[in-house]
Design a protein around this motif. Structure first.
Motif, PDB file in Angstrom:
ATOM      1  N   GLY A  89       0.775  -1.235   0.000  1.00  0.00           N
ATOM      2  CA  GLY A  89       0.000   0.000   0.000  1.00  0.00           C
ATOM      3  C   GLY A  89       0.802   1.279   0.000  1.00  0.00           C
ATOM      4  O   GLY A  89       0.279   2.346   0.310  1.00  0.00           O
ATOM      5  N   TYR A  90       2.091   1.206  -0.366  1.00  0.00           N
ATOM      6  CA  TYR A  90       2.930   2.399  -0.412  1.00  0.00           C
ATOM      7  C   TYR A  90       3.176   2.840  -1.856  1.00  0.00           C
ATOM      8  O   TYR A  90       3.078   2.052  -2.791  1.00  0.00           O
ATOM      9  CB  TYR A  90       4.305   2.124   0.217  1.00  0.00           C
ATOM     10  N   THR A  91       3.550   4.107  -1.991  1.00  0.00           N
ATOM     11  CA  THR A  91       4.053   4.643  -3.251  1.00  0.00           C
ATOM     12  C   THR A  91       5.560   4.816  -3.106  1.00  0.00           C
ATOM     13  O   THR A  91       6.034   5.292  -2.066  1.00  0.00           O
ATOM     14  CB  THR A  91       3.413   6.002  -3.572  1.00  0.00           C
ATOM     15  N   LEU A  92       6.313   4.426  -4.126  1.00  0.00           N
ATOM     16  CA  LEU A  92       7.766   4.535  -4.084  1.00  0.00           C
ATOM     17  C   LEU A  92       8.215   5.810  -4.782  1.00  0.00           C
ATOM     18  O   LEU A  92       7.880   6.043  -5.944  1.00  0.00           O
ATOM     19  CB  LEU A  92       8.412   3.323  -4.756  1.00  0.00           C
ATOM     20  N   ALA A  93       8.971   6.646  -4.064  1.00  0.00           N
ATOM     21  CA  ALA A  93       9.552   7.868  -4.634  1.00  0.00           C
ATOM     22  C   ALA A  93      11.033   7.610  -4.893  1.00  0.00           C
ATOM     23  O   ALA A  93      11.784   7.305  -3.962  1.00  0.00           O
ATOM     24  CB  ALA A  93       9.371   9.038  -3.680  1.00  0.00           C
ATOM     25  N   LEU A  94      11.444   7.728  -6.146  1.00  0.00           N
ATOM     26  CA  LEU A  94      12.806   7.394  -6.550  1.00  0.00           C
ATOM     27  C   LEU A  94      13.638   8.668  -6.726  1.00  0.00           C
ATOM     28  O   LEU A  94      13.223   9.599  -7.421  1.00  0.00           O
ATOM     29  CB  LEU A  94      12.763   6.611  -7.863  1.00  0.00           C
ATOM     30  N   THR A  95      14.826   8.698  -6.100  1.00  0.00           N
ATOM     31  CA  THR A  95      15.714   9.851  -6.199  1.00  0.00           C
ATOM     32  C   THR A  95      17.105   9.409  -6.616  1.00  0.00           C
ATOM     33  O   THR A  95      17.781   8.689  -5.864  1.00  0.00           O
ATOM     34  CB  THR A  95      15.816  10.599  -4.855  1.00  0.00           C
ATOM     35  N   PRO A  96      17.580   9.796  -7.811  1.00  0.00           N
ATOM     36  CA  PRO A  96      18.968   9.497  -8.220  1.00  0.00           C
ATOM     37  C   PRO A  96      19.909  10.561  -7.668  1.00  0.00           C
ATOM     38  O   PRO A  96      19.798  11.733  -8.021  1.00  0.00           O
ATOM     39  CB  PRO A  96      18.894   9.542  -9.749  1.00  0.00           C
ATOM     40  N   VAL A  97      20.837  10.171  -6.825  1.00  0.00           N
ATOM     41  CA  VAL A  97      21.684  11.161  -6.166  1.00  0.00           C
ATOM     42  C   VAL A  97      22.873  11.585  -7.014  1.00  0.00           C
ATOM     43  O   VAL A  97      23.603  12.508  -6.645  1.00  0.00           O
ATOM     44  CB  VAL A  97      22.177  10.630  -4.801  1.00  0.00           C
ATOM     45  N   ALA A  98      23.093  10.917  -8.162  1.00  0.00           N
ATOM     46  CA  ALA A  98      24.207  11.298  -9.030  1.00  0.00           C
ATOM     47  C   ALA A  98      23.915  12.590  -9.794  1.00  0.00           C
ATOM     48  O   ALA A  98      24.804  13.139 -10.445  1.00  0.00           O
ATOM     49  CB  ALA A  98      24.518  10.175 -10.026  1.00  0.00           C
ATOM     50  N   HIS A  99      22.695  13.085  -9.725  1.00  0.00           N
ATOM     51  CA  HIS A  99      22.367  14.340 -10.404  1.00  0.00           C
ATOM     52  C   HIS A  99      23.242  15.453  -9.839  1.00  0.00           C
ATOM     53  O   HIS A  99      23.418  15.575  -8.612  1.00  0.00           O
ATOM     54  CB  HIS A  99      20.888  14.681 -10.184  1.00  0.00           C
ATOM     55  N   PRO A 100      23.844  16.271 -10.700  1.00  0.00           N
ATOM     56  CA  PRO A 100      24.799  17.293 -10.222  1.00  0.00           C
ATOM     57  C   PRO A 100      24.203  18.291  -9.242  1.00  0.00           C
ATOM     58  O   PRO A 100      24.943  18.889  -8.450  1.00  0.00           O
ATOM     59  CB  PRO A 100      25.255  17.979 -11.520  1.00  0.00           C
ATOM     60  N   ARG A 101      22.886  18.469  -9.252  1.00  0.00           N
ATOM     61  CA  ARG A 101      22.276  19.452  -8.359  1.00  0.00           C
ATOM     62  C   ARG A 101      21.785  18.824  -7.053  1.00  0.00           C
ATOM     63  O   ARG A 101      21.277  19.526  -6.186  1.00  0.00           O
ATOM     64  CB  ARG A 101      21.114  20.145  -9.079  1.00  0.00           C
ATOM     65  N   PHE A 102      21.955  17.506  -6.917  1.00  0.00           N
ATOM     66  CA  PHE A 102      21.477  16.845  -5.706  1.00  0.00           C
ATOM     67  C   PHE A 102      22.432  17.118  -4.546  1.00  0.00           C
ATOM     68  O   PHE A 102      23.650  16.995  -4.681  1.00  0.00           O
ATOM     69  CB  PHE A 102      21.356  15.336  -5.920  1.00  0.00           C
ATOM     70  N   ARG A 103      21.869  17.494  -3.398  1.00  0.00           N
ATOM     71  CA  ARG A 103      22.622  17.663  -2.168  1.00  0.00           C
ATOM     72  C   ARG A 103      21.879  16.919  -1.067  1.00  0.00           C
ATOM     73  O   ARG A 103      20.719  17.238  -0.769  1.00  0.00           O
ATOM     74  CB  ARG A 103      22.767  19.140  -1.799  1.00  0.00           C
ATOM     75  N   LEU A 104      22.543  15.945  -0.470  1.00  0.00           N
ATOM     76  CA  LEU A 104      21.861  15.086   0.491  1.00  0.00           C
ATOM     77  C   LEU A 104      21.292  15.875   1.665  1.00  0.00           C
ATOM     78  O   LEU A 104      20.153  15.643   2.092  1.00  0.00           O
ATOM     79  CB  LEU A 104      22.809  13.996   1.001  1.00  0.00           C
ATOM     80  N   HIS A 105      22.048  16.821   2.191  1.00  0.00           N
ATOM     81  CA  HIS A 105      21.554  17.563   3.350  1.00  0.00           C
ATOM     82  C   HIS A 105      20.343  18.425   2.988  1.00  0.00           C
ATOM     83  O   HIS A 105      19.440  18.613   3.819  1.00  0.00           O
ATOM     84  CB  HIS A 105      22.677  18.397   3.966  1.00  0.00           C
ATOM     85  N   ASP A 106      20.315  18.941   1.756  1.00  0.00           N
ATOM     86  CA  ASP A 106      19.122  19.672   1.315  1.00  0.00           C
ATOM     87  C   ASP A 106      17.924  18.730   1.224  1.00  0.00           C
ATOM     88  O   ASP A 106      16.800  19.082   1.598  1.00  0.00           O
ATOM     89  CB  ASP A 106      19.374  20.322  -0.055  1.00  0.00           C
ATOM     90  N   TRP A 107      18.187  17.527   0.715  1.00  0.00           N
ATOM     91  CA  TRP A 107      17.109  16.533   0.607  1.00  0.00           C
ATOM     92  C   TRP A 107      16.582  16.167   1.993  1.00  0.00           C
ATOM     93  O   TRP A 107      15.372  16.037   2.196  1.00  0.00           O
ATOM     94  CB  TRP A 107      17.634  15.291  -0.111  1.00  0.00           C
ATOM     95  N   ILE A 108      17.481  16.021   2.957  1.00  0.00           N
ATOM     96  CA  ILE A 108      17.066  15.713   4.331  1.00  0.00           C
ATOM     97  C   ILE A 108      16.196  16.825   4.884  1.00  0.00           C
ATOM     98  O   ILE A 108      15.175  16.567   5.547  1.00  0.00           O
ATOM     99  CB  ILE A 108      18.306  15.488   5.218  1.00  0.00           C
ATOM    100  N   ASP A 109      16.554  18.076   4.599  1.00  0.00           N
ATOM    101  CA  ASP A 109      15.742  19.206   5.072  1.00  0.00           C
ATOM    102  C   ASP A 109      14.334  19.146   4.509  1.00  0.00           C
ATOM    103  O   ASP A 109      13.354  19.427   5.217  1.00  0.00           O
ATOM    104  CB  ASP A 109      16.396  20.535   4.687  1.00  0.00           C
TER     105      ASP A 109
END
Length: 356
Positions: A89-109
């Protein structure tokens, strides 16, 4: 029983204030276990739907973080996670972190503002600081191979890398090969170390000492596999077989072998690791170690679901971090050798000769 009860009705049934009910249902830490249990029982008795149960009814969201999506390895993980998530019963949200604009700490925020119901982390080399920051989010976190995260308090799901490495190498040694090259991924990655230890163990079983010059490490890609194989074939005594730590590394070995005029497996036997779709695309089809990637991702989803259910029970209330009661749990699924057409007995005419 009606599910439209209000917090005021829960407070009356539990004999506490509405603000106390609110704090209990929000998992605030400064509530006694006796009060927490009384409020939870009152909520269920009045038909109030708890937050974790409401999410489950409406359909929650799970986040899967992968290095990149356009790889056979990632495709297997995504498929397994999607199937398991949908079934629960869940929806899966997929995030590729190799994208040059991805920042893990921003994603955590952003996840602090929009919490998900769980996070699956499938990265080759996440830092301990990043894992610790993710673990502080108030949702379950599971690390997927090849993270490994030895010594981490976070639950992990992986495969029997040591056994797989031993089986691949043993297969080549039983075919008569005595100079077997090892193409590994990043040297510090736990899965690379475990597969290499299996490689060494298989040699010990045969009372052989592998030549350290036959070991190469690099990124997990075709180019790294091609470059590593080129370095091995340039040795004065090149290998007659190669165990590659991933199918894409093995594809690079094929590429270099053909560029040197060598045939697989007549001149060079090759074994991969993962058993992804690329194995059938190679000519000849690749002998490899099957790593149950889809099943591993599905198991990670089930661990998250179990943790969510635990947090919704009276015994599990008050766990406000991603560690929970399953902290430190490690699950390993079995690997198996899949023999196809890329391996053959040692070619006697090549022993100890430099390749052109």
């Amino acid at each position: 029983m009606s599910t439209r009860a209000t917090m005021a009705e829960v407070a009356k049934a539990a004999g506490v204030s509405v603000s106390t009910v609110s704090r209990v249902l929000a998992d605030k830490p400064d509530i006694s276990e006796e009060t927490r249990d009384r409020v939870t029982q009152a909520a269920r008795a009045t038909g109030y739907v708890l937050r974790t149960e409401r999410r489950r009814q409406l359909g929650g969201i799970l986040d899967l973080l992968v290095e990149e999506t356009a790889t056979p390895w990632a495709a297997e993980l995504v498929d397994g996670a999607q199937r398991a998530a949908f079934g629960l019963g869940y929806t899966l949200a997929l995030t590729p972190v190799a994208h040059p604009r991805f920042r893990l700490h921003d994603w955590i925020d952003t996840r602090r503002a929009r919490p998900s119901d769980g996070i699956l982390l499938a990265l080759a080399r996440p830092g301990h600081d990043e894992i610790a920051a993710l673990a502080e989010l108030p949702v379950p976190l599971v690390l997927l191979d090849p993270v490994g995260a030895q010594g981490s308090e976070v639950p992990t799901v992986g495969a029997t890398n040591w056994s797989g490495g031993a089986a691949a190498t043993r297969h080549l040694l039983e075919l008569g090969h005595r100079r077997v090259g090892f193409l590994g991924g990043p040297a510090k990655a736990p899965c690379t170390r475990e597969r290499y230890e299996g490689y060494l163990a298989a040699h010990r079983e045969c009372s052989l000492a592998p030549d350290p010059a036959l070991t190469r490490y690099g990124e997990l890609g075709v180019t790294a596999g091609a470059e590593g194989t080129a370095a091995l074939l340039a040795l004065a005594a090149p290998p007659t077989a190669v165990f590659a730590g991933s199918d894409v590394l093995a594809a690079g070995a094929y590429q270099t072998a053909r560029a040197r005029g060598l045939r697989v497996p007549e001149d060079l036997s090759v074994v991969g690791f993962d058993d992804t779709a690329i194995c059938a695309m190679l000519t000849p089809p690749l002998t490899t170690v099957r790593q149950p990637l889809a099943e591993m991702a599905a198991e990670a989803v089930r661990l998250i679901d179990q943790e969510q259910a635990r947090r919704g029970s009276p015994a599990g209330r008050g766990s406000s971090t991603g560690r929970g009661s399953s902290a430190g749990r490690g699950v390993e699924l079995a690997t198996s050798l899949v023999v196809r057409q890329s391996t053959a007995p040692r070619p006697a005419h090549r022993d100890g000769r430099r390749q052109r």
